[in-house]
Motif scaffolding. Structure first.
Motif, short mmCIF file in Angstrom:
data_model
loop_
_atom_site.label_atom_id
_atom_site.label_comp_id
_atom_site.label_asym_id
_atom_site.label_seq_id
_atom_site.Cartn_x
_atom_site.Cartn_y
_atom_site.Cartn_z
N LEU A 14 0.86 -1.18 0.00
CA LEU A 14 0.00 0.00 0.00
C LEU A 14 0.90 1.23 0.00
O LEU A 14 1.63 1.49 0.96
N ILE A 15 0.85 1.96 -1.11
CA ILE A 15 1.71 3.12 -1.28
C ILE A 15 0.91 4.39 -1.01
O ILE A 15 -0.14 4.62 -1.62
N ALA A 16 1.40 5.21 -0.10
CA ALA A 16 0.74 6.48 0.22
C ALA A 16 1.50 7.63 -0.43
O ALA A 16 2.72 7.73 -0.29
N GLY A 17 0.79 8.48 -1.13
CA GLY A 17 1.35 9.74 -1.60
C GLY A 17 1.18 10.78 -0.53
O GLY A 17 0.16 10.82 0.17
N VAL A 18 2.18 11.63 -0.36
CA VAL A 18 2.15 12.65 0.70
C VAL A 18 2.57 13.99 0.11
O VAL A 18 3.57 14.08 -0.61
N ASP A 19 1.82 15.04 0.41
CA ASP A 19 2.19 16.38 -0.02
C ASP A 19 1.57 17.40 0.92
O ASP A 19 0.70 17.07 1.74
N GLU A 20 2.03 18.64 0.77
CA GLU A 20 1.56 19.72 1.65
C GLU A 20 1.10 20.91 0.84
O GLU A 20 1.37 21.02 -0.36
N ALA A 21 0.43 21.83 1.53
CA ALA A 21 0.04 23.11 0.94
C ALA A 21 0.16 24.17 2.02
O ALA A 21 -0.23 23.94 3.17
N GLY A 22 0.74 25.30 1.66
CA GLY A 22 0.77 26.42 2.58
C GLY A 22 2.05 26.61 3.36
O GLY A 22 2.01 27.10 4.49
N ARG A 23 3.19 26.30 2.76
CA ARG A 23 4.44 26.56 3.46
C ARG A 23 4.80 28.04 3.42
O ARG A 23 5.43 28.56 4.34
N GLY A 24 4.41 28.75 2.37
CA GLY A 24 4.85 30.12 2.18
C GLY A 24 4.00 31.23 2.78
O GLY A 24 4.50 32.34 2.95
N PRO A 25 2.73 31.00 3.11
CA PRO A 25 1.89 32.09 3.60
C PRO A 25 2.35 32.68 4.93
O PRO A 25 3.08 32.04 5.69
N LEU A 26 1.87 33.88 5.19
CA LEU A 26 2.15 34.56 6.45
C LEU A 26 1.14 34.20 7.52
O LEU A 26 1.35 34.51 8.70
N ALA A 27 0.04 33.56 7.13
CA ALA A 27 -1.04 33.26 8.07
C ALA A 27 -1.66 31.91 7.76
O ALA A 27 -1.58 31.43 6.63
N GLY A 28 -2.27 31.33 8.78
CA GLY A 28 -2.96 30.05 8.61
C GLY A 28 -2.04 28.86 8.77
O GLY A 28 -0.81 28.99 8.88
N PRO A 29 -2.62 27.67 8.76
CA PRO A 29 -1.85 26.45 8.96
C PRO A 29 -1.15 26.00 7.69
O PRO A 29 -1.44 26.49 6.60
N VAL A 30 -0.22 25.06 7.85
CA VAL A 30 0.25 24.29 6.71
C VAL A 30 -0.57 23.00 6.72
O VAL A 30 -0.74 22.37 7.76
N ALA A 31 -1.13 22.64 5.57
CA ALA A 31 -1.95 21.43 5.46
C ALA A 31 -1.12 20.32 4.84
O ALA A 31 -0.40 20.55 3.87
N VAL A 32 -1.21 19.14 5.41
CA VAL A 32 -0.48 17.98 4.90
C VAL A 32 -1.47 16.83 4.69
O VAL A 32 -2.29 16.54 5.58
N ALA A 33 -1.39 16.20 3.53
CA ALA A 33 -2.31 15.10 3.22
C ALA A 33 -1.53 13.85 2.83
O ALA A 33 -0.45 13.93 2.25
N ALA A 34 -2.11 12.72 3.17
CA ALA A 34 -1.60 11.41 2.75
C ALA A 34 -2.75 10.65 2.12
O ALA A 34 -3.87 10.66 2.65
#
Length: 204
Positions: A14-34
């Motif tokens: 079972l292979i999981a792909g993993v990536d994120e969104a929001g490393r560069g913003p000044l506000a809010g969370p960084v979201a990570v999904a698998a």
């Protein structure tokens, strides 16, 4: 690349792909999904979320949710980003997203050139993987859509910053509102120019 995927599938991995969104913003969370995709239920149109329109991402999101064998999205909040730094916060989020998968992944394919130290399974870093591997593309889409929706809600809680439009990124409009209103509780205090305003005592 295709041969490798077929081999992994026939071996029962079972292979999981993993990536994120929001490393560069000044506000809010960084979201990570698998995401663990189901070979029996392929999804057409997967790609790096940055290469897709908002409408296309929103259309693919429910397909990924309904057809994947497993998926998990986690938010790493600004307080933790400020404490750990954005790189370590992202690595931590990747581990949490993988740990939240049921069934668990045998191996994680992660977009980028670095792997978290505490992965709960074997891992492989793939530069540009969000445009090469469907599972990573799916994770990219889940992370991006989830974070964008989060920022729209944040805009309702803290009007005036334009979070629904720029999603926390340092656009001229965001920088202007930041100087005018000062940081809100969801701004990342360790990120310039937020840090500069905090050091100057400009608080929300």
């Amino acid at each position: 690349m295709a041969a490798r995927k077929v081999a992994a599938s026939t071996a029962g991995l079972l292979i999981a792909g993993v990536d994120e969104a929001g490393r560069g913003p000044l506000a809010g969370p960084v979201a990570v999904a698998a995401v663990i995709l189901d070979p029996a239920h392929p999804i057409e149109g997967l790609n790096d979320s940055k290469k897709l329109s908002e409408a296309k991402r929103e259309a693919l999101y429910p397909q990924i949710i309904s057809r994947a064998l497993a998926h998990c999205v986690v938010m790493v909040m600004p307080e933790e980003i400020d404490r750990l730094n954005i790189f370590q916060a992202t690595m931590t989020g990747m581990c949490r997203a993988l740990a939240g998968l049921t069934p668990a992944a045998h191996e994680a394919w992660i977009d980028g050139n670095a792997l978290p130290r505490d992965l709960p399974c074997a891992g492989r870093a793939i530069v540009g993987g969000d445009a090469l591997e469907p599972a990573i593309s799916a994770a990219s889409i889940l992370a991006k859509v989830s974070r964008d929706r989060w920022m729209v809600e944040l805009d309702r809680e803290h009007p005036g910053y334009g979070f629904a439009l720029h999603k926390g990124y340092p656009t001229p409009a965001h920088l202007e509102s930041l100087k005018r209103l000062g940081p809100c509780p969801h701004h990342r205090r360790s990120f310039a120019p937020v840090k500069l305003l905090v050091d100057q005592g400009v608080l929300f």
